[in-house]
Design an enzyme around this catalytic site. Structure first.
Site, PDB file in Angstrom:
ATOM      1  N   ARG A   1       0.875  -1.182   0.000  1.00  0.00           N
ATOM      2  CA  ARG A   1       0.000   0.000   0.000  1.00  0.00           C
ATOM      3  C   ARG A   1       0.910   1.229   0.000  1.00  0.00           C
ATOM      4  O   ARG A   1       1.819   1.325   0.830  1.00  0.00           O
ATOM      5  CB  ARG A   1      -0.925   0.037   1.247  1.00  0.00           C
ATOM      6  CG  ARG A   1      -1.941  -1.101   1.275  1.00  0.00           C
ATOM      7  CD  ARG A   1      -2.988  -0.871   2.345  1.00  0.00           C
ATOM      8  NE  ARG A   1      -4.007   0.086   1.927  1.00  0.00           N
ATOM      9  CZ  ARG A   1      -4.937   0.582   2.745  1.00  0.00           C
ATOM     10  NH1 ARG A   1      -4.945   0.248   4.020  1.00  0.00           N
ATOM     11  NH2 ARG A   1      -5.846   1.433   2.296  1.00  0.00           N
TER      12      ARG A   1
ATOM     13  N   ASP B   1      -2.753   9.459   7.167  1.00  0.00           N
ATOM     14  CA  ASP B   1      -1.879   8.425   6.591  1.00  0.00           C
ATOM     15  C   ASP B   1      -0.521   8.981   6.197  1.00  0.00           C
ATOM     16  O   ASP B   1       0.465   8.245   6.160  1.00  0.00           O
ATOM     17  CB  ASP B   1      -2.561   7.779   5.387  1.00  0.00           C
ATOM     18  CG  ASP B   1      -3.648   6.835   5.877  1.00  0.00           C
ATOM     19  OD1 ASP B   1      -4.759   7.312   6.151  1.00  0.00           O
ATOM     20  OD2 ASP B   1      -3.351   5.638   6.047  1.00  0.00           O
TER      21      ASP B   1
HETATM   22  O1  MRU Z   1      -7.661   2.290   4.209  1.00  0.00           O
HETATM   23  P1  MRU Z   1      -7.449   2.320   5.697  1.00  0.00           P
HETATM   24  O2  MRU Z   1      -8.575   1.717   6.455  1.00  0.00           O
HETATM   25  O3  MRU Z   1      -6.104   1.750   6.084  1.00  0.00           O
HETATM   26  O4  MRU Z   1      -7.417   3.865   6.058  1.00  0.00           O
HETATM   27  C1  MRU Z   1      -7.162   4.266   7.377  1.00  0.00           C
HETATM   28  C2  MRU Z   1      -7.233   5.725   7.583  1.00  0.00           C
HETATM   29  O5  MRU Z   1      -7.422   6.488   6.676  1.00  0.00           O
HETATM   30  C3  MRU Z   1      -6.977   6.230   8.957  1.00  0.00           C
HETATM   31  O6  MRU Z   1      -7.666   7.421   9.178  1.00  0.00           O
HETATM   32  C4  MRU Z   1      -5.475   6.514   9.129  1.00  0.00           C
HETATM   33  O7  MRU Z   1      -4.701   5.412   8.736  1.00  0.00           O
HETATM   34  C5  MRU Z   1      -5.128   6.889  10.520  1.00  0.00           C
HETATM   35  S1  MRU Z   1      -5.329   5.485  11.582  1.00  0.00           S
HETATM   36  C6  MRU Z   1      -4.740   5.802  13.086  1.00  0.00           C
END
Ligand code: MRU
Length: 347
Positions: free
Chosen positions: A91, A239
């Protein structure tokens, strides 16, 4: 304030993850023994959320190298870097993954004169340290952020940012959890978070476990709630945050930030320092993961559209820094000027 579940744990010689694709209907813990299984778990969102991806990647790198039979550091290092690049392809948006892998890489390099078996042990130890640190950091984020929460606040949040997405407590969720523990009588509006419903499936599950009052809402309800005085603050996770404060987070975050600004509602981003990417100057440079159209055309594997409907499915968006009131970190609250104040965090 202990939680009864852990998204990731190391047990003797392997990793165990709580499979988030099965929640909330089934609580299934999966044993992970290989780097390939870690890659797959991250790709399929069995383990997800920026800090959790970093922790899983760190253990995954150890799982990859532990079977290596390299005779010298040079050939070991070639394989190590091959595995690092491989894990990064799972990812692209959450910087915590490459941050954790790079941290292990540096530790390996610093110990390159030691026997390779010892270097491997040091790698596992570093993964455990990254994991433990994240637990402490997330607690601190919660304590720091709770000071911003008024009594009886209605807090809107997006996606899932709880213990499931981190080592423990969460980021934005940790703030909510700590405010609740301080008996501030808060109430949460949890966005369902289309298309994969992290809010509906995961945040609801965590809020229920923590006995925090909440309502689940459709993503498109957020504007109406803000416009009618039902939201006092928005707190989300991140992220990847660029050096100027532009913030990549789950798709839909940008719309929330614009709506919050229009309605004079504070908009906070809670994150560990490991989610800042100072090498990325602005949000325009952040790679946004695009996922399969089936995630939009189907719900829980059942089609909801006519056959062959095309769908576009970016997993994240970028919120320009001008919409952000502040960042809640383990080192305190960061206010504008973001470029200057984010840089100061790392001095
Ligand atoms: O696609 P995901 O479920 O991994 O996305 C997660 C998010 O966007 C969260 O807001 C981010 O990773 C912060 S988690 C502490």
């Amino acid at each position: 304030m202990e939680q009864s579940y852990e998204s990731i744990s190391w047990q003797e010689d392997h990793l165990v993850i709580l499979d988030q694709t099965q929640l909330p209907l089934r609580e299934i813990y999966s044993d992970i023994h290989t780097i390939g299984q870690v890659w797959d778990a991250i790709k399929k969102l069995k383990v997800r959320g920026a800090p959790a991806i970093g922790i899983a990647g760190a253990y995954g790198l150890y799982l990859g190298v532990r079977e290596l039979e390299s005779k010298n550091f040079t050939s070991f290092n070639v394989e190590l870097n091959r595995w690092i690049e491989y894990l990064k392809t799972s990812r692209p948006t959450a910087v915590n993954l490459s941050w954790a892998l790079e941290r292990i890489n540096q530790t390996v390099y610093a110990n390159k004169d030691k026997p390779l078996d010892e270097v491997k042990k040091i790698m596992l130890q570093t993964a455990k340290t990254i994991h433990d640190e994240d637990k402490r950091v997330c607690k601190q984020i919660g304590e720091n952020g709770a000071e911003l929460v008024e009594k009886e606040a209605n807090i809107l949040t997006h996606c899932n940012t709880g213990a499931l997405a981190t080592g423990a407590y969460g980021t934005a969720f940790s703030v909510i959890l700590h405010a609740h523990q301080q008996e501030k009588d808060i109430h949460v509006w949890a966005d369902e978070t289309r298309p994969l419903l992290q809010g509906a499936r995961l945040t609801s599950w965590e809020l229920k476990k923590a006995e925090i009052p909440f309502h689940l809402i459709t993503d498109s309800s957020a504007g109406a709630l803000m416009n009618t005085g039902k939201v006092d603050m928005v707190i989300v996770g991140a992220d990847r945050v660029a050096a100027n404060g532009d913030t990549a987070n789950k798709i839909g975050t940008y719309s929330l930030a614009v709506l919050a600004k229009e309605n004079d509602i504070p908009f906070y981003v809670a994150l560990p320092l490991s989610t800042f990417d100072l090498e990325t100057e602005t949000g325009e440079e952040i790679e946004i993961e695009e996922r399969e159209p089936e995630e939009v055309t189907h719900i829980a594997k059942s089609p909801i559209t006519p056959k062959k409907t095309d769908a576009y499915n970016p997993a994240f968006d970028v919120t320009p820094n001008k919409y952000i009131t502040g960042f809640i970190t383990e080192k305190g609250i960061v206010e504008p000027d973001f470029k200057e104040n984010i840089a100061a965090l790392f001095k």
